[in-house]
Design a protein around this motif. Structure first.
Motif, PDB file in Angstrom:
ATOM      1  N   VAL A   2     -34.148   3.827  75.896  1.00  0.00           N
ATOM      2  CA  VAL A   2     -34.345   5.217  75.192  1.00  0.00           C
ATOM      3  C   VAL A   2     -33.085   5.842  75.405  1.00  0.00           C
ATOM      4  O   VAL A   2     -32.251   5.594  76.184  1.00  0.00           O
ATOM      5  CB  VAL A   2     -35.373   6.077  76.148  1.00  0.00           C
ATOM      6  CG1 VAL A   2     -35.307   7.411  75.677  1.00  0.00           C
ATOM      7  CG2 VAL A   2     -36.604   5.438  76.037  1.00  0.00           C
ATOM      8  N   PHE A   3     -32.780   6.683  74.274  1.00  0.00           N
ATOM      9  CA  PHE A   3     -31.368   7.030  74.155  1.00  0.00           C
ATOM     10  C   PHE A   3     -31.493   8.404  73.083  1.00  0.00           C
ATOM     11  O   PHE A   3     -32.434   8.616  72.424  1.00  0.00           O
ATOM     12  CB  PHE A   3     -30.434   6.244  73.690  1.00  0.00           C
ATOM     13  CG  PHE A   3     -30.980   5.355  72.567  1.00  0.00           C
ATOM     14  CD1 PHE A   3     -30.693   5.578  71.038  1.00  0.00           C
ATOM     15  CD2 PHE A   3     -31.739   4.177  72.724  1.00  0.00           C
ATOM     16  CE1 PHE A   3     -31.018   5.095  69.942  1.00  0.00           C
ATOM     17  CE2 PHE A   3     -32.310   3.270  71.363  1.00  0.00           C
ATOM     18  CZ  PHE A   3     -31.968   3.743  70.400  1.00  0.00           C
ATOM     19  N   TRP A   4     -30.101   9.068  73.136  1.00  0.00           N
ATOM     20  CA  TRP A   4     -30.079  10.142  72.118  1.00  0.00           C
ATOM     21  C   TRP A   4     -29.904   9.751  70.871  1.00  0.00           C
ATOM     22  O   TRP A   4     -29.044   9.120  70.681  1.00  0.00           O
ATOM     23  CB  TRP A   4     -28.907  11.196  72.841  1.00  0.00           C
ATOM     24  CG  TRP A   4     -29.515  12.000  73.812  1.00  0.00           C
ATOM     25  CD1 TRP A   4     -30.422  12.104  74.496  1.00  0.00           C
ATOM     26  CD2 TRP A   4     -28.627  12.870  74.748  1.00  0.00           C
ATOM     27  NE1 TRP A   4     -30.512  12.900  75.680  1.00  0.00           N
ATOM     28  CE2 TRP A   4     -29.316  13.390  75.691  1.00  0.00           C
ATOM     29  CE3 TRP A   4     -27.245  13.369  74.525  1.00  0.00           C
ATOM     30  CZ2 TRP A   4     -28.758  14.359  76.492  1.00  0.00           C
ATOM     31  CZ3 TRP A   4     -26.607  14.056  75.328  1.00  0.00           C
ATOM     32  CH2 TRP A   4     -27.252  14.525  76.623  1.00  0.00           C
ATOM     33  N   MET A   5     -30.462  10.498  69.774  1.00  0.00           N
ATOM     34  CA  MET A   5     -29.909  10.287  68.264  1.00  0.00           C
ATOM     35  C   MET A   5     -29.221  11.563  67.898  1.00  0.00           C
ATOM     36  O   MET A   5     -29.571  12.757  68.612  1.00  0.00           O
ATOM     37  CB  MET A   5     -31.153  10.097  67.612  1.00  0.00           C
ATOM     38  CG  MET A   5     -31.132   8.590  66.876  1.00  0.00           C
ATOM     39  SD  MET A   5     -29.447   8.180  66.091  1.00  0.00           S
ATOM     40  CE  MET A   5     -28.946   6.745  66.951  1.00  0.00           C
ATOM     41  N   HIS A   6     -28.537  11.476  66.938  1.00  0.00           N
ATOM     42  CA  HIS A   6     -27.686  12.758  66.628  1.00  0.00           C
ATOM     43  C   HIS A   6     -27.595  12.804  64.991  1.00  0.00           C
ATOM     44  O   HIS A   6     -27.448  11.794  64.647  1.00  0.00           O
ATOM     45  CB  HIS A   6     -26.142  12.594  67.092  1.00  0.00           C
ATOM     46  CG  HIS A   6     -25.302  13.774  66.822  1.00  0.00           C
ATOM     47  ND1 HIS A   6     -24.437  13.871  65.807  1.00  0.00           N
ATOM     48  CD2 HIS A   6     -25.058  14.956  67.520  1.00  0.00           C
ATOM     49  CE1 HIS A   6     -23.927  15.062  65.621  1.00  0.00           C
ATOM     50  NE2 HIS A   6     -24.007  15.657  66.712  1.00  0.00           N
ATOM     51  N   SER A   7     -27.533  13.515  64.527  1.00  0.00           N
ATOM     52  CA  SER A   7     -27.430  14.029  63.041  1.00  0.00           C
ATOM     53  C   SER A   7     -26.474  12.916  62.276  1.00  0.00           C
ATOM     54  O   SER A   7     -26.499  12.571  61.292  1.00  0.00           O
ATOM     55  CB  SER A   7     -27.395  15.366  62.470  1.00  0.00           C
ATOM     56  OG  SER A   7     -26.078  15.871  62.937  1.00  0.00           O
ATOM     57  N   ASN A   8     -25.326  13.036  62.881  1.00  0.00           N
ATOM     58  CA  ASN A   8     -24.158  12.073  62.347  1.00  0.00           C
ATOM     59  C   ASN A   8     -24.562  10.703  61.982  1.00  0.00           C
ATOM     60  O   ASN A   8     -24.044   9.928  61.061  1.00  0.00           O
ATOM     61  CB  ASN A   8     -22.981  12.016  63.029  1.00  0.00           C
ATOM     62  CG  ASN A   8     -22.052  13.183  63.104  1.00  0.00           C
ATOM     63  OD1 ASN A   8     -22.567  14.214  62.756  1.00  0.00           O
ATOM     64  ND2 ASN A   8     -20.872  13.114  63.402  1.00  0.00           N
TER      65      ASN A   8
ATOM     66  N   ILE B 133     -24.463  27.437  62.862  1.00  0.00           N
ATOM     67  CA  ILE B 133     -24.835  26.139  62.500  1.00  0.00           C
ATOM     68  C   ILE B 133     -25.436  25.354  63.724  1.00  0.00           C
ATOM     69  O   ILE B 133     -25.064  25.777  64.944  1.00  0.00           O
ATOM     70  CB  ILE B 133     -23.616  25.319  62.316  1.00  0.00           C
ATOM     71  CG1 ILE B 133     -22.783  25.864  61.218  1.00  0.00           C
ATOM     72  CG2 ILE B 133     -23.811  23.719  61.893  1.00  0.00           C
ATOM     73  CD1 ILE B 133     -23.209  25.783  59.852  1.00  0.00           C
ATOM     74  N   TYR B 134     -26.803  24.905  63.494  1.00  0.00           N
ATOM     75  CA  TYR B 134     -27.417  24.498  64.785  1.00  0.00           C
ATOM     76  C   TYR B 134     -27.620  22.789  64.492  1.00  0.00           C
ATOM     77  O   TYR B 134     -27.578  22.513  63.442  1.00  0.00           O
ATOM     78  CB  TYR B 134     -28.832  25.124  64.858  1.00  0.00           C
ATOM     79  CG  TYR B 134     -30.128  24.707  64.053  1.00  0.00           C
ATOM     80  CD1 TYR B 134     -30.220  24.927  62.603  1.00  0.00           C
ATOM     81  CD2 TYR B 134     -31.097  24.163  64.659  1.00  0.00           C
ATOM     82  CE1 TYR B 134     -31.126  24.630  62.172  1.00  0.00           C
ATOM     83  CE2 TYR B 134     -32.069  23.655  63.948  1.00  0.00           C
ATOM     84  CZ  TYR B 134     -32.439  23.903  62.441  1.00  0.00           C
ATOM     85  OH  TYR B 134     -33.599  23.502  61.861  1.00  0.00           O
ATOM     86  N   ASN B 135     -28.062  22.268  65.458  1.00  0.00           N
ATOM     87  CA  ASN B 135     -28.240  20.938  65.459  1.00  0.00           C
ATOM     88  C   ASN B 135     -29.325  20.596  66.771  1.00  0.00           C
ATOM     89  O   ASN B 135     -29.388  21.456  67.348  1.00  0.00           O
ATOM     90  CB  ASN B 135     -26.824  19.921  65.781  1.00  0.00           C
ATOM     91  CG  ASN B 135     -26.907  18.580  65.493  1.00  0.00           C
ATOM     92  OD1 ASN B 135     -27.962  18.013  64.936  1.00  0.00           O
ATOM     93  ND2 ASN B 135     -25.964  17.983  65.844  1.00  0.00           N
ATOM     94  N   GLY B 136     -29.850  19.399  66.425  1.00  0.00           N
ATOM     95  CA  GLY B 136     -31.019  18.967  67.626  1.00  0.00           C
ATOM     96  C   GLY B 136     -30.501  17.696  67.803  1.00  0.00           C
ATOM     97  O   GLY B 136     -30.610  16.986  67.112  1.00  0.00           O
ATOM     98  N   LEU B 137     -30.485  17.262  69.134  1.00  0.00           N
ATOM     99  CA  LEU B 137     -30.476  15.868  69.357  1.00  0.00           C
ATOM    100  C   LEU B 137     -32.137  15.419  69.206  1.00  0.00           C
ATOM    101  O   LEU B 137     -32.827  16.118  69.592  1.00  0.00           O
ATOM    102  CB  LEU B 137     -30.011  15.457  70.773  1.00  0.00           C
ATOM    103  CG  LEU B 137     -28.741  16.131  71.033  1.00  0.00           C
ATOM    104  CD1 LEU B 137     -28.270  15.743  72.378  1.00  0.00           C
ATOM    105  CD2 LEU B 137     -27.889  15.642  69.982  1.00  0.00           C
ATOM    106  N   GLY B 138     -32.344  14.199  69.426  1.00  0.00           N
ATOM    107  CA  GLY B 138     -33.714  13.516  69.410  1.00  0.00           C
ATOM    108  C   GLY B 138     -33.759  12.444  70.381  1.00  0.00           C
ATOM    109  O   GLY B 138     -32.762  11.787  70.652  1.00  0.00           O
TER     110      GLY B 138
END
Lengths: 426, 296
Positions: free
Chosen positions: A85-91, A306-311
């Motif tokens: 399991v890990f983080w995803m990022h918009s990049n 500017i917002y972002n969210g990890l998944g």
């Protein structure tokens, strides 16, 4: 009789609990979790340990710094050895989703009583979905606010930033501080890599953009983007610290060492400043706005965060998908999202859970981050399938503008042309 | 004539010999040869994500490498770096070796101190120097009361980087040269002294020629090493450093292309081109060996 009934129902409840635990028959006894932010480790481990108590599966969270995280994850995805399991990022999300490297969570979400997608920030859910399938659940979201050092403002007799500031007010105050200190302290700072937390916000405040909604056209050469850069061109060296200084020290380091008076920072950095010894002098205000229509007040779109969210995502070939999902579901549940806020880890990905975060830092008022959301306009962090290709190029090539603003138009045109080429190849 | 048969002892020796070199052989094959050929293979492709969906493009990547300014600029920077690191690290090492080959007090201590940078991890060395060089908070500017931008002034950054390179490697060269010095028979010096040769003359007429095989070895390995410089620049220079275009080496350019820009095919073409250049230089060096290297 009544007592008996209560007793029976209590027993039944217990039985159900136990059977639920017994049902969760996992084939693994440990889940490997990878993240990149050390500030969040303690809080997330605490939340994960609560899951371990009821599932019996240990959760081993490891921190790998941002650059190595992606190298490692990609090598893992290529060689078939990703963390569970890990983080995803918009990049990078799009790249992993199109290559089918992430566990498809669509059915799990459909069958879940805990995760209802309408409860999470839409932009983040959209980001982690492709062709109607969902690959990650929103872990958090972030906004940007203006951090300032009260002691420096007092020393040079400049009024503190307020929520009514325009970027011109910001500039005037910054210049005053730079001048009054004889260049010992600068008003603010922004490096070419400070996109999400600084200059992207300014671009959007001025009505410009970085990438079109269909992710096909670059906005570097948009006329409003150019206006934003022309404004920033007047900040370099008088209001903002010289660029080479930032190439050697992050702006948070400059702020903490009293080299700059103001610093626009994301909510993921609050912990860093809160834990710093000088934090009693630190205060937050909303980001300034740009009065584009000139009516003297802040309207929709004039104060952008500017917002972002990890998944939270899992590997497509995770050994025990059920265990991985159950952990993701645990992290995403209302209770744990609330706990994440309360522990001051980050603001929540679950809408309405972030008020608790505002109280997680006693003695520091961070309500500006929430106000950015309610009074400002949220714009999702610009991304495409290969975000880092054009973002990395911008980080390098914008250096020319920072050191010589007269090159602005040329550099932006080149960047736009190159970015359009890159986007066409995606 | 009948085929010469191996005696049982020879057979057993051969078997054990193979067994002993096997780990190294396997390591080389798996960790060096396989990646080399894989890299060459990849350089002909437009690579897809996660090693899937590669598209054959022939020599297009090489054309991009050779036609663009970036590669040539990086190559120029690489040679500039080598020009500092190789000669200075050898000359300083030679001087140190000669002094520390004499019987002086704390000789072992000095040798250890000069060799220490070699023991430290290159990344750690680079981080320490990054702090030393820091314009605002660094030790150098604090001690000398200067405001020099050691690593972000495009005019001097390449020298600052070169200094780190020399400092890191000088101890290693010194140890090799000390070993070389100890190979030289003492009789030569005695004979020279009887003939009335001065110390300086002895150094140039005896020490240098007899050390030339060692110097040649160091020269060759250091040139190859310097042309592959990456970690120093990666650790010391931020991506937004204005001096980066003047300092980034070919391997750094390869790294950013392959990993930051995620373009493995082009990256592979860059390193293969570099491999060819290094091979050419090595061949030239080997040819020159006969001219000036003196084997006793």
């Amino acid at each position: 009789m009544k007592k008996v009934r209560v007793l029976v129902s209590v027993l039944l409840a217990f039985a159900m609990l136990f059977s639920a635990a017994a049902l969760a028959d996992y084939s693994v006894d440990t889940l490997e979790v990878k993240i990149w932010d050390n500030n969040q480790l303690a809080g997330l481990q605490e939340i994960a340990d609560l899951w371990t108590e009821q599932s019996g599966v240990k959760v081993n969270i490891q921190v790998v710094n941002w650059d190595n995280y992606w190298t490692l994850l990609e090598a893992g995805a290529t060689g078939g050895d990703m963390p569970d399991v890990f983080w995803m990022h918009s990049n990078n999300a799009e790249m992993y989703m199109s290559a089918q490297k992430l566990l498809d969570l669509t059915d799990y979400i459909a069958n879940s009583d805990v995760v209802k997608l309408e409860n999470y920030y839409q932009g983040i859910t959209d980001l982690y979905s492709k062709d109607g399938k969902y690959y990650a659940v929103a872990k958090d979201h972030d906004t940007i606010a203006l951090l300032y050092n009260k002691a420096i403002f007092d020393k040079y007799g400049v009024d503190y930033p307020t929520d009514d500031w325009t970027w011109e007010d910001y500039k005037a105050a910054a210049e005053k501080i730079t001048e009054a200190s004889g260049g010992e302290v600068y008003g603010g700072a922004c490096n070419t890599g400070n996109n999400q937390d600084t200059f992207y916000n300014i671009i959007y405040d001025f009505g410009g953009y970085v990438i079109s909604d269909d992710k096909k056209v670059s906005g570097w050469n948009n006329e409003n983007t150019l206006k934003a850069f022309e404004f920033m061109g007047t900040l370099f060296n008088n209001a903002w610290a010289p660029q080479p200084m930032l190439a050697e020290n992050g702006k948070n380091i400059l702020f903490e060492n009293n080299k700059i008076a103001m610093d626009t920072e994301g909510s993921w950095m609050i912990r860093e400043f809160y834990d710093h010894e000088g934090h009693e002098d630190y205060a937050w205000a909303m980001l300034p706005y740009e009065d584009v229509n000139g009516n003297g007040q802040c309207d929709e779109g004039e104060r952008v965060s500017i917002y972002n969210g990890l998944g939270w995502a899992a590997s497509a070939d995770v050994k025990d998908p059920q265990a991985a999902w159950d952990l993701i579901e645990w992290f995403s549940s209302y209770e744990m999202q609330l706990k994440q806020s309360e522990l001051g880890v980050t603001m929540a990905g679950y809408i309405g859970c972030s008020d608790a975060f505002m109280n997680a830092f006693p003695g520091m008022d961070i309500s500006a981050f929430l106000k950015m959301e309610t009074e400002g306009t949220l714009v999702f962090r610009p991304y495409s399938k290969y975000t880092s290709r054009w973002e990395d190029q911008a980080t390098r090539d914008l250096v020319t503008i920072w050191n010589d603003p007269s090159t602005t138009e040329n550099v932006l045109n080149t960047l736009a042309a190159d970015m359009n080429d890159l986007l066409a190849q995606e | 004539m009948a085929k010469t048969k191996m005696t049982p002892t020879q057979k057993s020796q051969a078997k054990w010999g193979l067994a002993f070199v096997a780990p190294t052989m396997i390591g080389l094959l798996v960790l060096n040869f396989y990646p080399i050929f894989n890299t060459i293979y990849q350089s002909f492709f437009k690579t897809g994500d996660f090693g899937m969906g590669n598209i054959f493009v022939g020599l297009k990547n090489y054309a991009t490498v050779l036609a663009g300014n970036n590669f040539w600029r990086a190559l120029g920077n690489t040679f500039k770096y080598a020009l500092i690191e190789v000669p200075f690290s050898i000359v300083f090492a030679l001087l140190l070796a000669v002094f520390l080959n004499r019987k002086i007090a704390f000789r072992g201590g000095y040798r250890t101190i000069f060799f220490l940078p070699m023991v430290a991890a290159p990344a750690a060395v680079a981080m320490v120097w990054r702090f030393l060089y820091n314009q605002q908070f660094g030790l150098l500017n604090n001690v000398f009361h200067t405001t020099t931008a050691w690593i972000s002034d495009p005019k001097i950054a390449w020298i600052s980087i070169g200094v780190i390179g020399v400092w890191s490697i000088v101890g290693y060269n010194m140890i090799l040269l000390i070993a070389g010095l100890q190979e030289i028979p003492h009789d030569y010096y005695e004979a020279a002294e009887i003939d009335g040769a001065t110390g300086v003359k002895q150094f140039f007429r005896i020490t240098i020629p007899l050390l030339s095989p060692t110097i040649f070895f160091i020269l060759q390995t250091r040139i190859i090493g310097a042309l592959q410089q990456f970690d120093l620049i990666f650790m010391v220079m931020d991506r937004s450093n204005p001096a980066l275009p003047k300092v980034e080496t070919v391997v750094y350019y390869f790294y950013t292309t392959a990993f930051n820009q995620n373009n493995r095919g082009l990256g592979a073409a860059i390193v293969v081109t570099m491999l060819i250049i290094i091979m050419a230089i090595t061949v030239i060096l080997q040819k020159s060996e006969k001219k000036w290297v003196f084997y006793n």
